[in-house]
Design a protein around this motif. Structure first.
Motif, PDB file in Angstrom:
ATOM      1  N   GLU A  29       0.959  -0.938   0.161  1.00  0.00           N
ATOM      2  CA  GLU A  29       0.310   0.031   0.096  1.00  0.00           C
ATOM      3  C   GLU A  29       1.032   1.116  -0.387  1.00  0.00           C
ATOM      4  N   LEU A  30       1.423   2.024  -1.506  1.00  0.00           N
ATOM      5  CA  LEU A  30       1.429   3.061  -0.986  1.00  0.00           C
ATOM      6  C   LEU A  30       0.958   4.161  -0.620  1.00  0.00           C
ATOM      7  N   ASN A  31       0.199   4.584  -1.683  1.00  0.00           N
ATOM      8  CA  ASN A  31      -0.888   6.082  -1.096  1.00  0.00           C
ATOM      9  C   ASN A  31      -1.499   5.499  -0.066  1.00  0.00           C
ATOM     10  N   PRO A  32      -1.889   5.869   0.544  1.00  0.00           N
ATOM     11  CA  PRO A  32      -3.324   5.735   1.108  1.00  0.00           C
ATOM     12  C   PRO A  32      -4.781   4.835  -0.060  1.00  0.00           C
ATOM     13  N   GLU A  87     -10.575  10.861   0.492  1.00  0.00           N
ATOM     14  CA  GLU A  87      -8.733  10.393   0.098  1.00  0.00           C
ATOM     15  C   GLU A  87      -7.991   9.799  -0.421  1.00  0.00           C
ATOM     16  N   HIS A  88      -9.152   8.773  -1.135  1.00  0.00           N
ATOM     17  CA  HIS A  88      -8.487   7.370  -1.367  1.00  0.00           C
ATOM     18  C   HIS A  88      -7.913   7.968  -3.098  1.00  0.00           C
ATOM     19  N   LYS A  89      -7.266   8.457  -4.168  1.00  0.00           N
ATOM     20  CA  LYS A  89      -7.293   8.676  -4.892  1.00  0.00           C
ATOM     21  C   LYS A  89      -5.810   8.422  -5.340  1.00  0.00           C
ATOM     22  N   LEU A  90      -5.971   8.400  -7.322  1.00  0.00           N
ATOM     23  CA  LEU A  90      -4.502   8.657  -7.534  1.00  0.00           C
ATOM     24  C   LEU A  90      -4.747   9.931  -8.021  1.00  0.00           C
ATOM     25  N   ASP A  91      -3.520  10.669  -7.461  1.00  0.00           N
ATOM     26  CA  ASP A  91      -2.511  12.176  -7.800  1.00  0.00           C
ATOM     27  C   ASP A  91      -0.766  11.552  -7.028  1.00  0.00           C
ATOM     28  N   LEU A 116      -9.015  10.240 -12.327  1.00  0.00           N
ATOM     29  CA  LEU A 116      -9.914  11.597 -12.902  1.00  0.00           C
ATOM     30  C   LEU A 116     -11.866  10.553 -12.401  1.00  0.00           C
ATOM     31  N   THR A 117     -11.670   9.378 -12.129  1.00  0.00           N
ATOM     32  CA  THR A 117     -12.301   8.388 -12.118  1.00  0.00           C
ATOM     33  C   THR A 117     -13.358   9.334 -10.069  1.00  0.00           C
ATOM     34  N   LEU A 174     -10.582   1.988  -9.933  1.00  0.00           N
ATOM     35  CA  LEU A 174      -9.852   2.849 -10.768  1.00  0.00           C
ATOM     36  C   LEU A 174      -9.141   1.366 -11.055  1.00  0.00           C
ATOM     37  N   PHE A 175      -7.738   1.199 -11.775  1.00  0.00           N
ATOM     38  CA  PHE A 175      -7.775  -0.464 -11.987  1.00  0.00           C
ATOM     39  C   PHE A 175      -7.050   0.164 -13.116  1.00  0.00           C
ATOM     40  N   GLY A 176      -6.061  -0.939 -12.998  1.00  0.00           N
ATOM     41  CA  GLY A 176      -4.719  -0.784 -13.918  1.00  0.00           C
ATOM     42  C   GLY A 176      -3.784  -0.914 -14.527  1.00  0.00           C
TER      43      GLY A 176
END
Ligand code: MN
Length: 310
Positions: free
Chosen positions: A31-34, A67-71, A124-125, A131-133
């Motif tokens: 788990e790298l980002n929350p 809080e849980h997103k990709l940035d 952007l989800t 988000l899955f990739g």
């Protein structure tokens, strides 16, 4: 994507590594980002490369919340190409060339770092979505390692359909079709999606890696696990896949006949080259990513690892 690990290892990838007939390797999730779990399939201690593919991360699936997103803030790359491939959600890519591109599932973002580029990636989800990739890196051959940076977005990629299984080609050739994406060494990359049997024709000079991302599948009769990377060495003519509502990624290529060094987001030919790229990034020498609302990522420490002789 960036290698988000706070303590990236300096990894030597020697040419001529042993090429077993077949093997499989555990994938370790972190788990790298929350909330963002990333599983690294490549490089591994026992397998650093598959053809020129030198890095393979599965990202998510992430249930997006406030809080849980990709940035992923601006970060640099040299000596490689990055491949972004999504199964769910969408990401906005921006880079130092001025590119600004949204990617959604089934499309390809191919960024050629060459002598140096920096980019950001923002999920952007919307909240409540997923988000899955996957992100892959391809090591550029020495002759192209310092080429001009470039960015390309591809949609409408070639597809090959057998029964209820669709192969979408994002790298190389399959069944007389060619991916329009520009790479610089012999390789293969495809997504297989659906249900049913699929005889995947292989190039005997290539080695291959397969990763099950969704559903259930068998590879030559062996049940595939989602936390394993499956390896096929050179010399195979085909492999038999059985998919059940599944998504499989298959990468392949001619074994790389060069020694490379990887650290953080860089692929080079020596630790000196890596150290110079790190210094250039810290000095702002990769330029700015226009429009990104935040600060770039600072490079992790390299010196301590060099002193420790790693
Ligand atoms: Mn990146």
């Amino acid at each position: 994507m960036s290698d988000l690990a706070p303590d990236p290892e300096l990894t030597g990838c020697p040419a001529g590594a042993p090429c077993p007939e077949r093997d499989s390797y555990d994938i370790k999730a972190r788990e790298l980002n929350p909330g963002l779990v990333v599983a690294r399939a490549l490089p591994q201690r026992q397998r650093r490369l598959i053809g020129p593919w030198c890095f393979l991360d599965r990202m998510g699936p992430l249930e997006v919340t406030a809080e849980h997103k990709l940035d992923v803030a601006p970060h640099p790359h040299i000596g490689l190409q990055t491949v972004t491939w999504l199964l769910e959600g969408s990401i906005r890519h921006r880079d130092t060339l001025g590119s600004d591109q949204v990617i959604t599932p089934g499309q390809l973002n191919l960024m050629t770092a060459g002598r140096g580029i920096a980019h950001s990636e923002e999920g952007l989800t919307p909240v409540g979505g997923r988000l899955f990739g996957v992100q892959f890196w391809v090591a550029l051959p020495k002759a192209m390692a310092e080429c001009e940076p470039a960015f390309a977005h591809h949609q409408g990629l070639p597809r090959h359909i057998e029964g209820q299984v669709t192969l979408t080609l994002f790298a190389g050739d399959y069944a007389s079709q060619s991916s329009p994406a520009r790479y610089h060494s012999p390789l293969f990359g495809a997504e297989l999606k659906g249900s049913g049997d699929f005889e995947l024709v292989l190039e005997p000079h290539f080695e291959y890696g397969l990763l099950l991302l969704k559903g259930e599948a068998r590879l030559d009769g062996e049940t595939m696990g989602k936390d394993r990377l499956y390896y096929l060495g050179t010399g195979h003519q085909e492999t038999r896949l059985e998919l059940r509502d599944a998504v499989i990624i298959c990468l392949g290529g001619q074994p790389l006949d060069e020694d490379i060094v990887m650290w953080w987001n860089f692929v080079g030919r020596s630790t000196e080259e890596i150290a110079q790229a790190r210094e250039r990034w810290q000095q702002g020498g990769f330029g700015a990513v226009p429009g990104y609302p935040g600060s770039p990522i600072a490079a992790p420490l390299l010196e301590g690892q060099l002193k420790a002789g790693r």
